[in-house]
Design a protein around this motif. Structure first.
Motif, PDB file in Angstrom:
ATOM      1  N   CYS A   1       6.010   6.875  16.688  1.00 24.63           N
ATOM      2  CA  CYS A   1       5.104   7.480  15.832  1.00 24.63           C
ATOM      3  C   CYS A   1       5.805   8.421  14.914  1.00 24.63           C
ATOM      4  N   ALA A   2       7.003   8.872  15.105  1.00 22.52           N
ATOM      5  CA  ALA A   2       7.720   9.887  14.027  1.00 22.52           C
ATOM      6  C   ALA A   2       9.073  10.064  14.517  1.00 22.52           C
ATOM      7  N   VAL A   3       9.936  10.253  13.682  1.00 20.14           N
ATOM      8  CA  VAL A   3      11.328  10.691  14.038  1.00 20.14           C
ATOM      9  C   VAL A   3      11.361  12.389  13.338  1.00 20.14           C
ATOM     10  N   TYR A   4      12.004  13.287  14.116  1.00 17.59           N
ATOM     11  CA  TYR A   4      12.262  14.704  13.960  1.00 17.59           C
ATOM     12  C   TYR A   4      13.598  15.079  13.940  1.00 17.59           C
TER      13      TYR A   4
ATOM     14  N   VAL B   1       9.012   5.302   9.380  1.00 14.07           N
ATOM     15  CA  VAL B   1       9.443   5.972  10.603  1.00 14.07           C
ATOM     16  C   VAL B   1      10.644   5.212  11.008  1.00 14.07           C
ATOM     17  N   GLY B   2      10.717   3.709  10.768  1.00 12.29           N
ATOM     18  CA  GLY B   2      11.692   2.984  11.132  1.00 12.29           C
ATOM     19  C   GLY B   2      12.858   3.307  10.251  1.00 12.29           C
ATOM     20  N   ARG B   3      12.911   3.359   9.042  1.00 15.09           N
ATOM     21  CA  ARG B   3      13.966   3.692   8.183  1.00 15.09           C
ATOM     22  C   ARG B   3      14.488   5.134   8.390  1.00 15.09           C
ATOM     23  N   ARG B   4      13.666   6.053   9.017  1.00  9.35           N
ATOM     24  CA  ARG B   4      14.203   7.393   9.123  1.00  9.35           C
ATOM     25  C   ARG B   4      15.122   7.323  10.409  1.00  9.35           C
ATOM     26  N   LEU B   5      14.650   6.511  11.385  1.00 10.21           N
ATOM     27  CA  LEU B   5      15.391   6.277  12.617  1.00 10.21           C
ATOM     28  C   LEU B   5      17.035   5.706  12.310  1.00 10.21           C
ATOM     29  N   LEU B   6      16.964   4.755  11.401  1.00 12.28           N
ATOM     30  CA  LEU B   6      18.303   4.072  11.046  1.00 12.28           C
ATOM     31  C   LEU B   6      19.055   4.820  10.009  1.00 12.28           C
TER      32      LEU B   6
END
Length: 527
Positions: free
Chosen positions: A400-403, A345-350
């Motif tokens: 909790c999630a990145v969309y 989740v953290g990497r997805r945001l970055l």
């Protein structure tokens, strides 16, 4: 002869009166280098801080930053306990800190995933409910609209003509139908099939088609576009009780025939939809969209953190909150990655931040170009400062999630959606993802609305609220005024979310605002 307001008060000796800092400015965190003024301060005013006496060499507008200590060029300037930029020149104690002496700080701020996880306390109150429209697929809407969804701009005028015939008294006989809304846009043809832009448009339109605030749909196209009408509903797994019809102008016989047919179709829907009634549902079924527009120096002090408290209460009750506006969390992403429930989740945001940095470079800009002229006039200087205040809308809950933009949100809790900072485009994506209520904070006075989802307007300062009281729902500026606390205002927002979800009209709904604000994100090649 005119008298300048907020002139320094003079003592009998003729010197300006010595004022405690707390009477005219707010220190957000111990150790901050700046305080935010709560009124206009004129040159010569003497202020007493915990460390020293300050004499203002120049005027400092309300909502702007005042240096509490001398800062050398190149040093980090702290607000909220975080760097909001670096001094571009030496700054004297008591000076106005803004665009003339504060610039970007490019230090990497994203470090660590899941290092600041928090367990939301269980609600101490009895389980709360709202009055919503229960759909056959288990989702619960907060409104009961008919949507005229267009596949292409060529059908926009026809859709508007159809919807306009159901304005005014046309729906008086159907009190349980909230309206007929035309969802028109500027695309649908000239796209590269299968491209990111084409897929994003289709995802947005299909997100609206399945939205629980629509009880009926008329999907309208021209007939030769690259996004066919049927592609917007095929395989969509719509609720069994959503009434769906499709029309194309070419097959129906032109605009006049299409408008007549569309009006007849909707006329047949209305008695059925009017027969539906609100019923209790747990507030955990609500999906709250978080957005801000026209931010000012008080946004991160009043409305945004108060909304964050309301968001935390909803998440603790099992509900969902969607934070968005990727360019406006840039610089504060570390506050979110440290709350990510997993490294993925953290990497997805970055990854989304990195995409935006490249996207901005390709357009000849940087993400620090983001603060608008209105933001800067309101006291915000850098994107770091703006982002730190914007992230406050998300409270303290774990991420909790990145969309992707307009992607269907299925995870409960606090989630993030990748959207632009431009308000109508951002909220269009949030609503396509399933938001059934939107809370919109504003310091400059945005008059935004977003049908079919109600938008609650939260004013960050009392002066703007009083000037635009008929366009705002709640005055969060009372936090700075000292007439209400952060917890109190957060509780008011939480109660407003439940009331609005249950049918209470927002000011933007009373003004019938929100149809023209449907603006899908246009991305990619147009041929």
């Amino acid at each position: 002869m005119t008298t300048r307001i907020n002139q320094p008060a003079f003592s009998p000796s003729g010197d300006p009166e010595l004022l405690p800092l707390a009477e005219c400015a707010i220190l957000l965190r111990p150790g901050d280098d700046v305080a935010v003024t709560t009124r206009e301060l004129s040159a010569g005013v003497r202020l007493l801080t915990a460390e020293r006496e300050l004499v203002l060499a120049g005027d400092v507008p309300r909502g702007h930053k005042l240096a509490l200590r001398a800062l050398t060029a190149g040093s980090a300037v702290h607000k909220y306990g975080q760097s909001i930029g670096r001094a571009t020149a030496d700054i004297a104690a008591g000076a106005h800190v803004h665009t003339h002496n504060l610039g970007m700080d490019d230090t990497d701020r994203a470090s660590g995933f899941g290092t600041a996880l928090t367990k939301q306390p269980a609600p101490s109150e009895p389980s709360r409910t709202f009055q919503g429209y229960h759909r056959a697929n288990g989702r619960v809407g907060t409104r009961n609209f008919v949507g005229v969804l267009t596949s292409v701009n060529c059908s926009a005028s026809s859709a508007m003509m159809i919807a306009d015939l159901f304005r005014g008294m046309a729906l008086d006989a159907f009190p349980n139908v909230d309206g007929v809304v035309a969802l028109t846009h500027q695309s649908g043809c000239g796209l590269v099939s299968g491209s990111e832009g084409a897929d994003m448009l289709v995802r947005t339109l299909r997100g609206y088609a399945r939205h629980p605030n629509f009880g009926g749909l008329l999907v309208l196209g021209l007939g030769c576009e690259m996004v066919p009408v049927q592609s917007l509903v095929d395989g969509l797994d719509l609720p069994a009780d959503t009434i769906v019809h499709t029309l194309t102008i070419q097959d129906t016989g032109g605009v006049r025939a299409t408008v007549r047919t569309g009006v007849e179709i909707i006329g047949q829907m209305l008695p059925v939809l009017d027969g539906r009634r609100r019923a209790p549902a747990p507030i955990g079924e609500l999906v709250l969209g978080l957005n801000c527009g026209g931010s000012d120096g008080y946004s991160g002090i009043t409305a945004n953190p108060a909304l964050g408290r309301a968001s935390d209460r909803l998440v603790a009750a099992g509900g969902t909150s969607i934070l968005a506006e990727t360019p406006e969390i840039f610089g504060a992403e570390g506050l979110l990655t440290r709350r990510a429930v997993s490294q993925d989740v953290g990497r997805r945001l970055l990854e989304r931040i990195a995409w935006w940095q490249e996207y901005a470079r390709a357009g000849g800009g940087t993400l620090d170009n983001n603060p608008s002229p209105g933001n800067k006039a309101g006291g915000l200087t850098t994107i770091l400062e703006k982002s730190l205040g914007a992230v406050a809308k998300a409270g303290q809950a774990d991420l909790c999630a990145v969309y992707d933009y307009a992607e269907q949100v299925t995870q409960r809790g606090l989630v993030f959606m990748d959207t632009p900072g431009y308000d109508p485009v951002s909220v269009t994506g949030i609503v396509a993802g399933g938001a059934t209520v939107v809370a919109f904070t504003t310091g400059r006075g945005s008059v935004f609305g977003c049908r079919p989802t109600p938008s609650i307007k939260l004013a960050t300062n009392t002066a703007m609220y009083q000037a635009m009281a008929q366009d705002m729902d709640i005055n969060c500026g009372r936090i700075v005024d000292g007439t209400a606390g952060l917890t109190q205002v957060g509780d008011e927002i939480f109660e407003a979310i439940i009331a609005v979800a249950s049918g209470q009209a927002t000011v933007s709904e009373e003004l019938d605002i929100g149809q023209e604000e449907f603006i899908p994100w246009q991305l990619g090649t147009v041929t």
